[in-house]
Every structure is written in structure tokens, then in C-alpha cells.
Design a protein around this motif. Sequence first.
Motif, PDB file in Angstrom:
ATOM      1  N   UNK A  58       0.841  -1.197   0.000  1.00 41.80           N
ATOM      2  CA  UNK A  58       0.000   0.000   0.000  1.00 41.80           C
ATOM      3  C   UNK A  58       0.878   1.249   0.000  1.00 41.80           C
ATOM      4  N   UNK A  59       0.612   2.205  -0.880  1.00 42.62           N
ATOM      5  CA  UNK A  59       1.435   3.423  -0.885  1.00 42.62           C
ATOM      6  C   UNK A  59       1.200   4.247   0.370  1.00 42.62           C
ATOM      7  N   UNK A  60       2.254   4.869   0.866  1.00 43.42           N
ATOM      8  CA  UNK A  60       2.156   5.710   2.058  1.00 43.42           C
ATOM      9  C   UNK A  60       1.764   7.125   1.655  1.00 43.42           C
ATOM     10  N   UNK A  61       0.666   7.623   2.223  1.00 41.53           N
ATOM     11  CA  UNK A  61       0.225   8.974   1.901  1.00 41.53           C
ATOM     12  C   UNK A  61       1.311  10.001   2.233  1.00 41.53           C
ATOM     13  N   UNK A  62       2.000   9.779   3.353  1.00 42.29           N
ATOM     14  CA  UNK A  62       3.039  10.713   3.755  1.00 42.29           C
ATOM     15  C   UNK A  62       4.145  10.849   2.729  1.00 42.29           C
ATOM     16  N   UNK A  63       4.412   9.778   1.989  1.00 47.02           N
ATOM     17  CA  UNK A  63       5.462   9.816   0.975  1.00 47.02           C
ATOM     18  C   UNK A  63       5.048  10.630  -0.239  1.00 47.02           C
ATOM     19  N   UNK A  64       3.752  10.874  -0.380  1.00 47.02           N
ATOM     20  CA  UNK A  64       3.236  11.627  -1.530  1.00 47.02           C
ATOM     21  C   UNK A  64       2.734  13.006  -1.122  1.00 47.02           C
ATOM     22  N   UNK A  65       3.198  13.503   0.009  1.00 45.49           N
ATOM     23  CA  UNK A  65       2.704  14.781   0.514  1.00 45.49           C
ATOM     24  C   UNK A  65       2.949  15.941  -0.460  1.00 45.49           C
ATOM     25  N   UNK A  66       4.119  16.025  -1.115  1.00 44.71           N
ATOM     26  CA  UNK A  66       4.298  17.124  -2.085  1.00 44.71           C
ATOM     27  C   UNK A  66       3.267  17.081  -3.212  1.00 44.71           C
ATOM     28  N   UNK A  67       2.972  15.898  -3.732  1.00 49.91           N
ATOM     29  CA  UNK A  67       1.959  15.776  -4.790  1.00 49.91           C
ATOM     30  C   UNK A  67       0.587  16.198  -4.272  1.00 49.91           C
ATOM     31  N   UNK A  68       0.243  15.735  -3.056  1.00 53.54           N
ATOM     32  CA  UNK A  68      -1.051  16.064  -2.469  1.00 53.54           C
ATOM     33  C   UNK A  68      -1.199  17.581  -2.333  1.00 53.54           C
ATOM     34  N   UNK A  69      -0.167  18.219  -1.797  1.00 57.10           N
ATOM     35  CA  UNK A  69      -0.219  19.666  -1.605  1.00 57.10           C
ATOM     36  C   UNK A  69      -0.350  20.396  -2.935  1.00 57.10           C
ATOM     37  N   UNK A  70       0.442  20.004  -3.906  1.00 57.62           N
ATOM     38  CA  UNK A  70       0.437  20.704  -5.178  1.00 57.62           C
ATOM     39  C   UNK A  70      -0.911  20.571  -5.879  1.00 57.62           C
ATOM     40  N   UNK A  71      -1.508  19.382  -5.788  1.00 62.29           N
ATOM     41  CA  UNK A  71      -2.814  19.185  -6.417  1.00 62.29           C
ATOM     42  C   UNK A  71      -3.896  19.996  -5.692  1.00 62.29           C
ATOM     43  N   UNK A  72      -3.923  19.925  -4.364  1.00 61.95           N
ATOM     44  CA  UNK A  72      -5.005  20.560  -3.624  1.00 61.95           C
ATOM     45  C   UNK A  72      -4.958  22.077  -3.683  1.00 61.95           C
ATOM     46  N   UNK A  73      -3.795  22.667  -3.774  1.00 63.12           N
ATOM     47  CA  UNK A  73      -3.755  24.141  -3.787  1.00 63.12           C
ATOM     48  C   UNK A  73      -4.312  24.697  -5.082  1.00 63.12           C
ATOM     49  N   UNK A  74      -4.279  23.913  -6.162  1.00 59.53           N
ATOM     50  CA  UNK A  74      -4.898  24.348  -7.407  1.00 59.53           C
ATOM     51  C   UNK A  74      -4.414  25.714  -7.842  1.00 59.53           C
ATOM     52  N   UNK A  75      -5.381  26.637  -8.053  1.00 61.48           N
ATOM     53  CA  UNK A  75      -5.040  28.009  -8.457  1.00 61.48           C
ATOM     54  C   UNK A  75      -5.334  29.012  -7.344  1.00 61.48           C
ATOM     55  N   UNK A  76      -5.377  28.518  -6.108  1.00 59.68           N
ATOM     56  CA  UNK A  76      -5.662  29.385  -4.965  1.00 59.68           C
ATOM     57  C   UNK A  76      -4.556  30.429  -4.834  1.00 59.68           C
ATOM     58  N   UNK A  77      -4.851  31.704  -5.048  1.00 62.27           N
ATOM     59  CA  UNK A  77      -3.794  32.727  -5.028  1.00 62.27           C
ATOM     60  C   UNK A  77      -3.241  32.992  -3.641  1.00 62.27           C
TER      61      UNK A  77
END
Length: 333
Positions: A58-77
Motif C-alpha cells: 500500500x502506498x504511504x500517503x506521507x510519501x506523496x505529501x508534495x503531490x497532495x499539496x500541489x494538487x489541492x492548492x490548485x489556483x488558490x492565489x
Amino acid sequence: MNMKIAFVGKGGSGKTTLSSLFIRHLTANEAPVVAVDADINQHLGPALGLDEAQAAALPAMGAHLPLIKDYLRGTNPRITSAETMIKTTPPGEGSRLLRVREDNPVYDACARTVRLDDGEIRLMATGPFTESDLGVSCYHSKVGAVELCLNHLVDGPEEYVVVDMTAGSDSFASGLFTRFDMTFLVAEPTRKGVSVYRQYKEYARDFGVSLKVVGNKVQGQDDIDFLREQVGDDLLVTVRASDWVRSMEKGRPSRFELLEADNRLALQTLQNAAEDSYAERDWERYTRQMVHFHLRNAESWGNAKTGADLAAQVDPAFVLGERFAEASAAQPA
């Protein structure tokens, strides 16, 4: 109804087993489910039928934290970079939100499909606490990915997010405990078994957290009387020892439909209570609590760690809910 559900309790109380049974019950009732193993000891996968190799893969969510952050911030200025996001960073105009049934890069990286007797679920895991974490990190950083995802998740009709939380009261070190519509505290009929209940009850009181106790490993009326004496009306239901669970733990599970009838009824009671609690969901309060914990974390450590004024990330006009979820869904992935 759309529900975020947490299972908590002391180590050994049976919270992971109850989490897995509830997930199976929801799937048997054809409800879409995202399951999250947020415990320091990763046991939810095996409880759902994964073998050792599958659970370890199972992939560790913590290991993908940069991807998670980059996706969730979207275009939020208001969020200038993924590096300035912390676990409590709230969404705002332009942020991407998660839905239970959609496909997105976060699920692609962090979720795996698990087939159960009556359907399939998405399973996510924080990742285990490893030797390399000692002295340089703490478990709260591991569940940061879970908190970010829950802060950005809008669950739709008849959908469930079920989280097997870390044992004890560690989740109160952040605002994670306020992210749920219902918290089920699994307690054995012993003094130690109800001690975590008292901690949760005290912490949850000021935040409107819906808390119900599930008595586990109950053998008779004396155990029920003891739990009722200790937790009062918060005792929702009791679950007796299960031959089905014992077989499952030996790696020889029967089909879920063969779970004892009284335990199936107990699981339905949990679902009914969860659905009843949805009437209390207040998106404005939910968002306000999210902001409260973010500002507290920003002042205590976040600003110093990121070198940014994280209070500026708060969008005062934003209230998490369906309207912003629809706008988020229109953004390119």
C-alpha cells in the motif's frame, strides 16, 4: 447521507476490527466508501482481507505529501507554493477539492482498490512509523496528509469516508478530531477500556464533536451494566465476541453475510447513528474550526517552519461545501 466517520480507542480495544466490519457492512449496503488507515500500526488492510505482501505494498500517503499539496492548492492565489502548505492549510477559492467517487491524481498515487465480498472500496494508508522517523519526526507529521485530504474533501450523497485513527488521544494534537460527522469510540468493559473515553469526552466537548461508545468484547449483562455506569447515554451499542472475526483473524474468513445476526444488527445501529448525526453538520462551523486550528498551528510553529505568514492563506469568504466542490470539479487536473 454523506458521512465522515472515525473509529478511535485504546490499543487492543478492537477499533481496527470494528472499522473493518463497518466498512464491509457499508459495502454490503452498496455505499461508496473511502477507507483510511491512520493508525501508527497499519492493520486495516489485513483486517479487510489483504495478505502481508498486499498490505506492505500500500502506498504511504506521507510519501506523496508534495503531490497532495500541489494538487489541492490548485489556483488558490493565497497559497503561493506547495512548500508553504501545512497539514491544517484550509481550502479557499481556487483550491481543488476531493470527491469520494471521482478519479484524481491523489487517489492515483495514494489509494488502492480492495475487493470485498459485496463490492469494492478505495483504501488509503498514512504509512507505518519507521525507524528513520525516530528523532527527526513524529507521528503527527504522518497523519498530516490525512488531515489535508479531509480538509479538502466534500463527500456526496450516500458516501462514506471511514478512518481508523491512531490509538489513544493523539489525534487531539491537531484539529483532525473535528473533521468527522461521527466518532465511534471502541471500549472494552474494563477501567482501562473507558479511560480513553473520558479523554475524548473532555476534549470534544468544546467543539461539538459527536461521540458514541461501542462496547466491544462484551460477554454478558454485567459488562453492559459496567459500560452504562461509566459512559451513560453515550453507550450506543455493544458487540459480542465473534466466531466470524476469529476465523478472519486466522486467515480463514467466511463470507460477510455469515457474520452473526446480532453483530450485523449492531453494525446497522452504527450506520443509523451516523446518518442521524448528519443533520447536525454545519458547514460554516466545520470551516470555522478548520481555520481555528490552522491559525493556532501557524502561530505556534507553521510560520517559523515555512518562513511565511500562514494566516494569509485563510480565505474569509470561503465555506467548504457543495457549491465550491462543483467549481473545483471544473478545474483541469
